[in-house]
Write a protein that holds these residues in place. Structure first.
Motif, PDB file in Angstrom:
ATOM      1  N   UNK A  27       0.865  -1.187   0.000  1.00 21.59           N
ATOM      2  CA  UNK A  27       0.000   0.000   0.000  1.00 21.59           C
ATOM      3  C   UNK A  27       0.899   1.234   0.000  1.00 21.59           C
ATOM      4  N   UNK A  28       0.787   2.045  -1.047  1.00 19.80           N
ATOM      5  CA  UNK A  28       1.660   3.222  -1.162  1.00 19.80           C
ATOM      6  C   UNK A  28       1.206   4.312  -0.184  1.00 19.80           C
ATOM      7  N   UNK A  29       2.166   4.877   0.527  1.00 13.40           N
ATOM      8  CA  UNK A  29       1.836   5.925   1.509  1.00 13.40           C
ATOM      9  C   UNK A  29       1.236   7.167   0.865  1.00 13.40           C
ATOM     10  N   UNK A  30       1.448   7.346  -0.415  1.00 13.04           N
ATOM     11  CA  UNK A  30       0.858   8.531  -1.073  1.00 13.04           C
ATOM     12  C   UNK A  30      -0.671   8.415  -1.108  1.00 13.04           C
ATOM     13  N   UNK A  31      -1.196   7.217  -0.882  1.00  8.90           N
ATOM     14  CA  UNK A  31      -2.641   7.041  -0.889  1.00  8.90           C
ATOM     15  C   UNK A  31      -3.259   7.110   0.503  1.00  8.90           C
ATOM     16  N   UNK A  32      -2.437   7.220   1.525  1.00  5.78           N
ATOM     17  CA  UNK A  32      -3.021   7.210   2.882  1.00  5.78           C
ATOM     18  C   UNK A  32      -2.485   8.309   3.811  1.00  5.78           C
ATOM     19  N   UNK A  33      -1.373   8.932   3.432  1.00  9.25           N
ATOM     20  CA  UNK A  33      -0.809   9.970   4.319  1.00  9.25           C
ATOM     21  C   UNK A  33      -0.840  11.307   3.596  1.00  9.25           C
ATOM     22  N   UNK A  34      -1.507  12.292   4.209  1.00 15.33           N
ATOM     23  CA  UNK A  34      -1.740  13.558   3.505  1.00 15.33           C
ATOM     24  C   UNK A  34      -1.185  14.764   4.257  1.00 15.33           C
ATOM     25  N   UNK A  35      -0.625  15.675   3.484  1.00 17.52           N
ATOM     26  CA  UNK A  35      -0.114  16.928   4.040  1.00 17.52           C
ATOM     27  C   UNK A  35      -0.932  18.092   3.489  1.00 17.52           C
ATOM     28  N   UNK A  36      -1.037  19.144   4.289  1.00 19.32           N
ATOM     29  CA  UNK A  36      -1.720  20.357   3.844  1.00 19.32           C
ATOM     30  C   UNK A  36      -0.975  21.548   4.430  1.00 19.32           C
TER      31      UNK A  36
END
Ligand code: ASP
Length: 434
Positions: free
Chosen positions: A130-139
């Motif tokens: 599971x790629x972290x780009x699909x579950x960890x978000x920055x704003x």
């Protein structure tokens, strides 16, 4: 259910991958694995993340980075070859090479170490990637906690037995963004918190934290249990621990973090908990840590403690000179400011002059070469005689204590000694309690 995070040394080569597999497969409740990039190991002297950052540097100056990239390629190709993995690692590496050459960002480049390692480990374990780009978000440059929490739990709950790359996520513009160095610990913590894991196992190359620095105390005991707060105190005083921000997510749900050793998986390691219950009573002293490099500025003035605004004036001088005060023990006629020596270099004359102008003291003296030692332990609150024991031990070892400070939380006692007495003091205190 357990969330596991493996550090770089645990995944440095194929032999380490085998140990990780044994650990992951040793019980069904180990369901999610977060990985770092390969670290230093038996075969390689370099951390892949460092090498990637070097490639980025060279590429950004239009310089050739083939030589450095080759070391990265070899690391992954050897792992894939030795473990007979099916993943076409060469193609992925070629693609990453092209991206760096075409101006990939620093964060993107740095993140590829974790990305590739997770792909290889998921292949080896036969688990989901599971790629972290699909579950960890920055704003706005910060972690978007809410969105991350929801996404992790939505995506990963459906996919037990997954491998997730640590260290990075994606920002609002769709660009890869990394945490600060060592940030895979944070990813593991976020996953454990969102999935409400029973425990977050952080696998590294030591069997937990030691009561005292092993370079100072030979055969120091391992800390069995420590609270988040005690750990904060120890890490502030220089004990090497986890990435500071990695505690925050799991702390929310009181999920324990168990620090374990991939090379010695039978060891229980250290468990970080929110508070002690009756079964996990601590020894009075949980850990001892210390740092060099402090100075004491002592200001003397008769009856200073009854003069209105006296301390405020001193503090405002340090504030305007941007010098944080570590501790400030005082008596009727004197106050001592303990500050980091590095923070006052080139400013000391100015600071002394300003204190003189504002407070008109009888004298000001400065002593450098001071070390601070923190004796940390929640158990100290309810036990009489702890400080007595510390001071007796130091007295018997002929140590002159330059400063004592004990917060009212009684979580720790801080003492200041001369640099030359530092190691002797730590050994004396350790021997008094262990
Ligand atoms: N690989 C990254 C680093 O070296 C993140 C990590 O290992 O936690 O900082």
């Amino acid at each position: 259910m357990k969330v596991l995070k493996f550090g770089g040394s645990s995944l440095a080569d194929a032999d380490q991958f085998k140990k990780v597999k044994d650990i992951a497969f040793s019980s069904d409740d180990r369901q999610y694995v977060v990985v770092s990039a390969p670290g230093k190991g038996v075969r390689s002297n370099h951390k892949v993340t460092d090498l990637l950052l070097m490639c980025y540097q060279l590429a950004s100056h239009d310089l050739n980075f083939n030589e450095v990239y080759e070391i990265i390629e070899n690391t992954y190709c050897e792992i894939a070859r030795d473990l007979k993995l099916e993943t076409d690692v060469k193609s992925i590496l070629k693609e990453i090479y092209k991206q760096i050459q075409n101006g990939a960002t620093k964060d993107f480049t740095a993140s590829r170490g974790e990305y590739l390692n997770a792909i290889l480990l998921s292949d080896y374990l036969g688990w989901n990637f599971v790629d972290s780009k699909d579950i960890i978000f920055f704003k706005n440059g910060e972690l978007d906690e809410e969105k991350t929490d929801i996404s992790i739990s939505k995506v990963l709950r459906e996919k037990p037995y997954s491998v997730i790359p640590g260290f990075y996520g994606i920002d609002e513009n769709g660009k890869i963004k990394t945490f600060s160095r060592g940030g895979s610990d944070i990813t593991g913590s976020l996953v454990a918190n969102a999935l409400k894991a029973d425990i977050y196992e952080n696998w590294t190359d030591v069997s937990g934290f030691l009561v005292a620095d092993p370079k100072i105390v030979e055969n120091s005991k391992t800390i069995e249990y420590i609270t988040y707060r005690e750990l904060r105190e120890l890490s502030y005083m220089g004990a090497p621990v986890l990435h500071e921000d990695s505690i925050v997510p799991v702390k929310k749900n009181g999920i324990p973090i168990n620090i374990r050793n991939t090379n010695s998986p039978k060891d229980d390691g250290t468990t970080i908990i929110s508070s002690y219950d009756s079964k996990k009573t601590s020894s009075k002293v949980t850990g001892i840590a210390g740092k060099h490099g402090f100075s004491v500025i002592t200001i003397e003035k008769t009856f200073m403690n009854s003069e209105f605004g006296f301390f405020r004036k001193i503090m405002s001088v340090l504030e305007t000179n941007e010098v944080p005060i570590e501790h400030m023990p005082s008596s009727i006629d004197t106050v001592s400011l303990i500050v980091e020596t590095g923070k006052i270099v080139n400013k000391l004359d100015k600071i002394i002059e300003e204190i003189k102008i504002y407070t008109n003291p009888k004298s000001i003296s400065v002593e450098h070469g001071i070390s601070l030692i923190a004796i940390v332990g929640k158990g100290m609150v309810n036990s009489k005689g702890t400080s007595g024991k510390i001071f007796t031990a130091l007295g018997n070892s002929d140590v002159n204590i330059r400063m004592i400070s004990q917060g009212s939380s009684e979580l720790n006692i801080i003492i200041g000694v001369q640099d030359k007495d530092f190691e002797r003091s730590i050994r004396a205190i350790y021997n008094a309690f262990y």
